[in-house]
Design a protein around this motif. Structure first.
Motif, PDB file in Angstrom:
ATOM      1  N   GLU A  70      -6.053   4.066   7.170  1.00  0.00           N
ATOM      2  CA  GLU A  70      -5.045   3.740   6.158  1.00  0.00           C
ATOM      3  C   GLU A  70      -3.632   3.882   6.716  1.00  0.00           C
ATOM      4  N   PRO A  99      -1.596  -7.248   9.403  1.00  0.00           N
ATOM      5  CA  PRO A  99      -2.588  -6.310   8.855  1.00  0.00           C
ATOM      6  C   PRO A  99      -3.863  -7.004   8.407  1.00  0.00           C
ATOM      7  N   ASP A 100      -3.764  -8.301   8.030  1.00  0.00           N
ATOM      8  CA  ASP A 100      -4.966  -9.006   7.577  1.00  0.00           C
ATOM      9  C   ASP A 100      -5.995  -9.136   8.698  1.00  0.00           C
ATOM     10  N   LEU A 149      -2.886   0.787   8.719  1.00  0.00           N
ATOM     11  CA  LEU A 149      -2.603  -0.366   7.874  1.00  0.00           C
ATOM     12  C   LEU A 149      -1.245  -0.281   7.201  1.00  0.00           C
ATOM     13  N   SER A 150      -0.733   0.946   7.038  1.00  0.00           N
ATOM     14  CA  SER A 150       0.561   1.114   6.362  1.00  0.00           C
ATOM     15  C   SER A 150       1.736   1.150   7.331  1.00  0.00           C
ATOM     16  N   ILE A 166      -6.486  -7.036  11.025  1.00  0.00           N
ATOM     17  CA  ILE A 166      -7.122  -5.722  11.156  1.00  0.00           C
ATOM     18  C   ILE A 166      -8.149  -5.528  10.055  1.00  0.00           C
ATOM     19  N   ARG A 167      -7.816  -5.947   8.834  1.00  0.00           N
ATOM     20  CA  ARG A 167      -8.757  -5.812   7.718  1.00  0.00           C
ATOM     21  C   ARG A 167     -10.020  -6.645   7.960  1.00  0.00           C
ATOM     22  N   ARG A 202      -4.476   1.464  18.328  1.00  0.00           N
ATOM     23  CA  ARG A 202      -3.251   1.602  17.530  1.00  0.00           C
ATOM     24  C   ARG A 202      -2.008   1.324  18.370  1.00  0.00           C
TER      25      ARG A 202
END
Length: 330
Positions: A303, A314-315, A306-307, A317-318, A272
């Protein structure tokens, strides 16, 4: 045991031969028991050493030395009631003796007589401000009732002059860690950071004492030392991150990651920081993958990551998260 019997027989023969009075014999027997007690204590046989000094005291009940040693060794042997009773008797006779007052205060603390123990320790500190063992025990009493800031302020003056031999098994590293713990409880992160850093910089074993130069540490001791240092570095890393010093925090996280000692949760926290605070995406995504591989499953933390408003991609990470769910690398 054989030596003790020999000395006793020799003294008995001197008595019956008329060469020694009862008083002198009693004194000699007491000295013999005291000598035996000292040797037993050196071997760590505290219960037997206590019995020896108790015997010496029974032979010479007016001896300050025997009563003090019997009391002190009683605490080491686990007989708190006897130790406190003898210390209290000494304190009534010698209320100005520092060692006697300290011993009695310690007994009161062990018996849960906190108010009396605190009063005695405070009186001692008024006369000897930097007396480490007293400051340490008083800080423990204050901590019991939640007075963390006062406990820190009481113990802090002892830090600069603390010697490893001041309290057996309580070297400087442990002292610094204790100050860090008190600072944490008192919500003083700056002070906590100072003392954690000092603890890490202080060499020695897990208890803060330097090892013997003539022999290396045993494997179990070395493992304990490494675990202790890893925990300390992890605590420092988390604190530095909280204090807005991500660059310094990742130094410790990277060391622990390279050593393979990071938990799944710590690896996620490392990821993070790399992703959000430092925008070091290749490294951050790799640490995130390792965290998931190690079993990190905190959906709320994921979550929250991601926020993050400052998250650049963020994509990416997804993709790592999806790949982890499928059991394949992205």
């Amino acid at each position: 045991m054989i030596l003790r019997r020999f000395i006793s027989c020799a003294l008995f023969l001197l008595l019956v031969s008329g060469c020694m009075s009862d008083a002198v014999l009693s004194r000699r027997l007491a000295e013999s028991e005291a000598g035996r007690g000292m040797l037993l204590e050196e071997d760590g046989r505290y219960a037997e050493a206590f019995d020896a000094f108790r015997s010496a005291l029974e032979l010479e009940p007016d001896s300050l030395h025997y009563r003090y040693e019997a009391s002190r060794l009683a605490f080491l042997a686990g007989d708190v009631r006897y130790g406190t009773r003898q210390a209290e008797a000494l304190h009534r006779r010698y209320p100005e003796n520092v060692l006697v007052s300290e011993l009695f205060a310690y007994g009161c603390m062990l018996e849960g007589r906190d108010d009396e123990s605190e009063r005695l320790y405070r009186e001692l500190l008024e006369k000897h401000e930097r007396y480490g063992p007293v400051a340490l025990n008083l800080s423990l009493l204050l901590e019991r009732r939640g007075a963390y800031r006062e406990a820190f302020d009481i113990l802090r003056p002892s830090a600069d002059e603390w010697k490893d031999e001041t309290v057996a098994g309580f070297g400087k590293r442990k002292l610094y860690l204790r100050l860090a713990d008190l600072a944490s409880e008192a919500f003083m992160p700056g002070d906590e950071l100072i003392w954690l850093t000092k603890a890490l910089e202080t060499k020695g074993g897990a208890d803060g004492r330097a090892g013997a130069a003539s022999s290396g540490p045993k494997p179990s001791e070395e493992a304990e030392k490494q675990d202790d240092e890893s925990a300390l570095k992890l605590r420092l890393a988390a604190l530095l991150a909280d204090q807005g010093e991500p660059g310094e925090a990742v130094t410790y996280y990277q060391e622990l990651s390279d050593a393979g000692t990071l938990t799944a949760e710590a690896t996620f926290n490392f990821a993070r920081i790399l992703l959000v605070d430092l925008e070091r995406y290749p490294e951050g995504l790799e640490e995130l993958r390792l965290a998931l591989e190690a079993g990190f499953t905190d959906d709320a933390a994921i979550e929250k990551l991601l926020s993050e408003p400052d998250l650049l991609d963020p994509d990416a990470i997804r993709q790592v998260l999806d790949a982890s769910k499928k059991g394949a690398s992205p």
